[in-house]
Design a protein around this motif. Structure first.
Motif, mmCIF file in Angstrom:
data_model
loop_
_atom_site.group_PDB
_atom_site.id
_atom_site.type_symbol
_atom_site.label_atom_id
_atom_site.label_comp_id
_atom_site.label_asym_id
_atom_site.label_seq_id
_atom_site.Cartn_x
_atom_site.Cartn_y
_atom_site.Cartn_z
ATOM 1 N N UNK A 115 89.379 -30.780 76.510
ATOM 2 C CA UNK A 115 88.789 -29.449 76.557
ATOM 3 C C UNK A 115 87.845 -29.295 77.737
ATOM 4 N N UNK A 116 87.807 -28.065 78.256
ATOM 5 C CA UNK A 116 86.852 -27.645 79.268
ATOM 6 C C UNK A 116 86.143 -26.424 78.692
ATOM 7 N N UNK A 117 84.821 -26.476 78.643
ATOM 8 C CA UNK A 117 84.048 -25.370 78.084
ATOM 9 C C UNK A 117 83.071 -24.843 79.121
ATOM 10 N N UNK A 118 82.691 -23.578 78.958
ATOM 11 C CA UNK A 118 81.681 -22.943 79.794
ATOM 12 C C UNK A 118 80.492 -22.623 78.887
ATOM 13 N N UNK A 119 79.299 -23.025 79.336
ATOM 14 C CA UNK A 119 78.083 -22.841 78.551
ATOM 15 C C UNK A 119 77.008 -22.165 79.382
ATOM 16 N N UNK A 120 76.040 -21.566 78.698
ATOM 17 C CA UNK A 120 74.828 -21.081 79.361
ATOM 18 C C UNK A 120 73.926 -22.280 79.622
ATOM 19 N N UNK A 121 73.078 -22.230 80.641
ATOM 20 C CA UNK A 121 72.184 -23.360 80.925
ATOM 21 C C UNK A 121 71.306 -23.756 79.745
ATOM 22 N N UNK A 122 70.892 -22.797 78.921
ATOM 23 C CA UNK A 122 70.074 -23.154 77.760
ATOM 24 C C UNK A 122 70.873 -23.951 76.741
ATOM 25 N N UNK A 123 72.166 -23.692 76.636
ATOM 26 C CA UNK A 123 73.014 -24.445 75.716
ATOM 27 C C UNK A 123 73.157 -25.895 76.168
ATOM 28 N N UNK A 124 73.027 -26.113 77.463
ATOM 29 C CA UNK A 124 73.135 -27.459 78.011
ATOM 30 C C UNK A 124 72.093 -28.383 77.397
ATOM 31 N N UNK A 125 70.889 -27.912 77.220
ATOM 32 C CA UNK A 125 69.826 -28.749 76.666
ATOM 33 C C UNK A 125 70.158 -29.188 75.242
ATOM 34 N N UNK A 126 70.725 -28.294 74.439
ATOM 35 C CA UNK A 126 71.118 -28.653 73.072
ATOM 36 C C UNK A 126 72.296 -29.623 73.074
ATOM 37 N N UNK A 127 73.339 -29.251 73.822
ATOM 38 C CA UNK A 127 74.574 -30.030 73.803
ATOM 39 C C UNK A 127 74.394 -31.417 74.403
ATOM 40 N N UNK A 128 73.538 -31.542 75.403
ATOM 41 C CA UNK A 128 73.378 -32.819 76.093
ATOM 42 C C UNK A 128 72.257 -33.667 75.512
ATOM 43 N N UNK A 129 71.651 -33.222 74.433
ATOM 44 C CA UNK A 129 70.550 -33.967 73.832
ATOM 45 C C UNK A 129 71.049 -35.054 72.878
ATOM 46 N N UNK A 130 72.317 -35.447 73.010
ATOM 47 C CA UNK A 130 72.904 -36.416 72.070
ATOM 48 C C UNK A 130 72.806 -37.850 72.542
ATOM 49 N N UNK A 131 72.218 -38.080 73.706
ATOM 50 C CA UNK A 131 72.105 -39.448 74.201
ATOM 51 C C UNK A 131 71.497 -39.495 75.583
ATOM 52 N N UNK A 132 71.568 -40.650 76.193
ATOM 53 C CA UNK A 132 71.000 -40.854 77.518
ATOM 54 C C UNK A 132 71.938 -40.311 78.595
ATOM 55 N N UNK A 151 79.064 -33.030 81.966
ATOM 56 C CA UNK A 151 78.471 -31.726 82.199
ATOM 57 C C UNK A 151 78.174 -31.535 83.679
ATOM 58 N N UNK A 152 78.394 -30.312 84.170
ATOM 59 C CA UNK A 152 77.991 -29.944 85.523
ATOM 60 C C UNK A 152 77.411 -28.538 85.467
ATOM 61 N N UNK A 153 76.256 -28.359 86.110
ATOM 62 C CA UNK A 153 75.647 -27.036 86.219
ATOM 63 C C UNK A 153 75.832 -26.557 87.647
ATOM 64 N N UNK A 154 76.328 -25.315 87.762
ATOM 65 C CA UNK A 154 76.459 -24.654 89.052
ATOM 66 C C UNK A 154 75.789 -23.300 88.892
ATOM 67 N N UNK A 155 74.622 -23.139 89.496
ATOM 68 C CA UNK A 155 73.874 -21.895 89.325
ATOM 69 C C UNK A 155 73.542 -21.685 87.860
ATOM 70 N N UNK A 156 73.957 -20.547 87.320
ATOM 71 C CA UNK A 156 73.680 -20.197 85.926
ATOM 72 C C UNK A 156 74.843 -20.497 84.996
ATOM 73 N N UNK A 157 75.744 -21.378 85.413
ATOM 74 C CA UNK A 157 76.911 -21.704 84.599
ATOM 75 C C UNK A 157 77.014 -23.221 84.434
ATOM 76 N N UNK A 158 77.332 -23.643 83.221
ATOM 77 C CA UNK A 158 77.521 -25.060 82.916
ATOM 78 C C UNK A 158 78.966 -25.271 82.501
ATOM 79 N N UNK A 159 79.592 -26.309 83.035
ATOM 80 C CA UNK A 159 80.947 -26.699 82.648
ATOM 81 C C UNK A 159 80.840 -28.003 81.869
ATOM 82 N N UNK A 160 81.598 -28.104 80.792
ATOM 83 C CA UNK A 160 81.597 -29.283 79.914
ATOM 84 C C UNK A 160 83.030 -29.766 79.749
ATOM 85 N N UNK A 161 83.266 -31.041 80.025
ATOM 86 C CA UNK A 161 84.597 -31.649 79.867
ATOM 87 C C UNK A 161 84.494 -32.736 78.814
ATOM 88 N N UNK A 162 85.436 -32.749 77.873
ATOM 89 C CA UNK A 162 85.433 -33.757 76.818
ATOM 90 C C UNK A 162 86.862 -34.156 76.464
#
Length: 181
Positions: A115-132, A151-162
């Motif tokens: 999967x490839x997902x698009x997130x808001x930058x604020x969602x990044x803090x929640x989603x990426x808080x699962x580990x180091x 995760x990669x942030x480009x401007x105001x957009x975050x991409x998530x690959x899993x």
């Protein structure tokens, strides 16, 4: 493929908009924090300048099926035949794209998914808080891996690959998706 990680991704993305719901300013049962003080864990920074809305980006448009087949062919070289990729939006919010891929010599039903997902930058803090976080250089404005999530942030957009099989393949797809923003 590990379906539990994909299910966690979908649930996380689906529930993030609900995290701020609840209404009024009355204290909650048991005296738990409410309002702005309850929105983020204490160790997650709050930045008023960070957009909270999920960007209007179709995650399936970031990397075409043909381009994805090229990336997968390069990342997983094999004499098992050509790579074929299909993609479809996943979930009701349209923020996740599920890619399915197979090789011409594989039997029916033996394809793999990620999967490839698009997130808001604020969602990044929640989603990426699962580990180091392990930084990834040269991808977007900021990129990192945490618990086999990329995760990669480009401007105001975050991409998530899993759910790709190797870190190298995950970074290659992450770089291509981030490069399209």
């Amino acid at each position: 493929m590990t379906r539990p990680r994909l299910i966690v991704l979908c649930c996380t993305v689906a529930l993030l908009p609900l995290a701020g719901c609840g209404g009024g300013d009355e204290p909650s049962a048991g005296g738990a924090p409410t309002g702005a003080e309850a929105e983020l864990p204490a160790d997650v920074p709050v930045d008023a300048d960070v957009p909270t809305e999920t960007p209007a980006v179709d995650p399936c448009s970031l990397v075409s099926n043909e381009a994805m087949a090229g990336i997968l062919t390069e990342q997983f070289p094999s004499d098992e035949g050509d790579v074929t990729v299909t993609s479809q939006p996943l979930g009701v919010l349209g923020t996740t794209c599920e890619y399915s891929w197979t090789r011409s010599s594989w039997g029916e039903g033996s394809g793999k998914e990620f999967a490839v997902a698009v997130l808001a930058p604020t969602d990044l803090e929640y989603a990426a808080a699962i580990g180091e976080r392990t930084p990834i250089d040269g991808v977007g404005d900021e990129a990192f891996e945490v618990s086999e999530n990329y995760f990669a942030r480009v401007g105001d957009t975050v991409v998530h690959v899993v759910n790709l099989e190797t870190p190298e393949a995950s970074v290659a797809v992450l770089a291509a998706a981030a490069g399209a923003l």
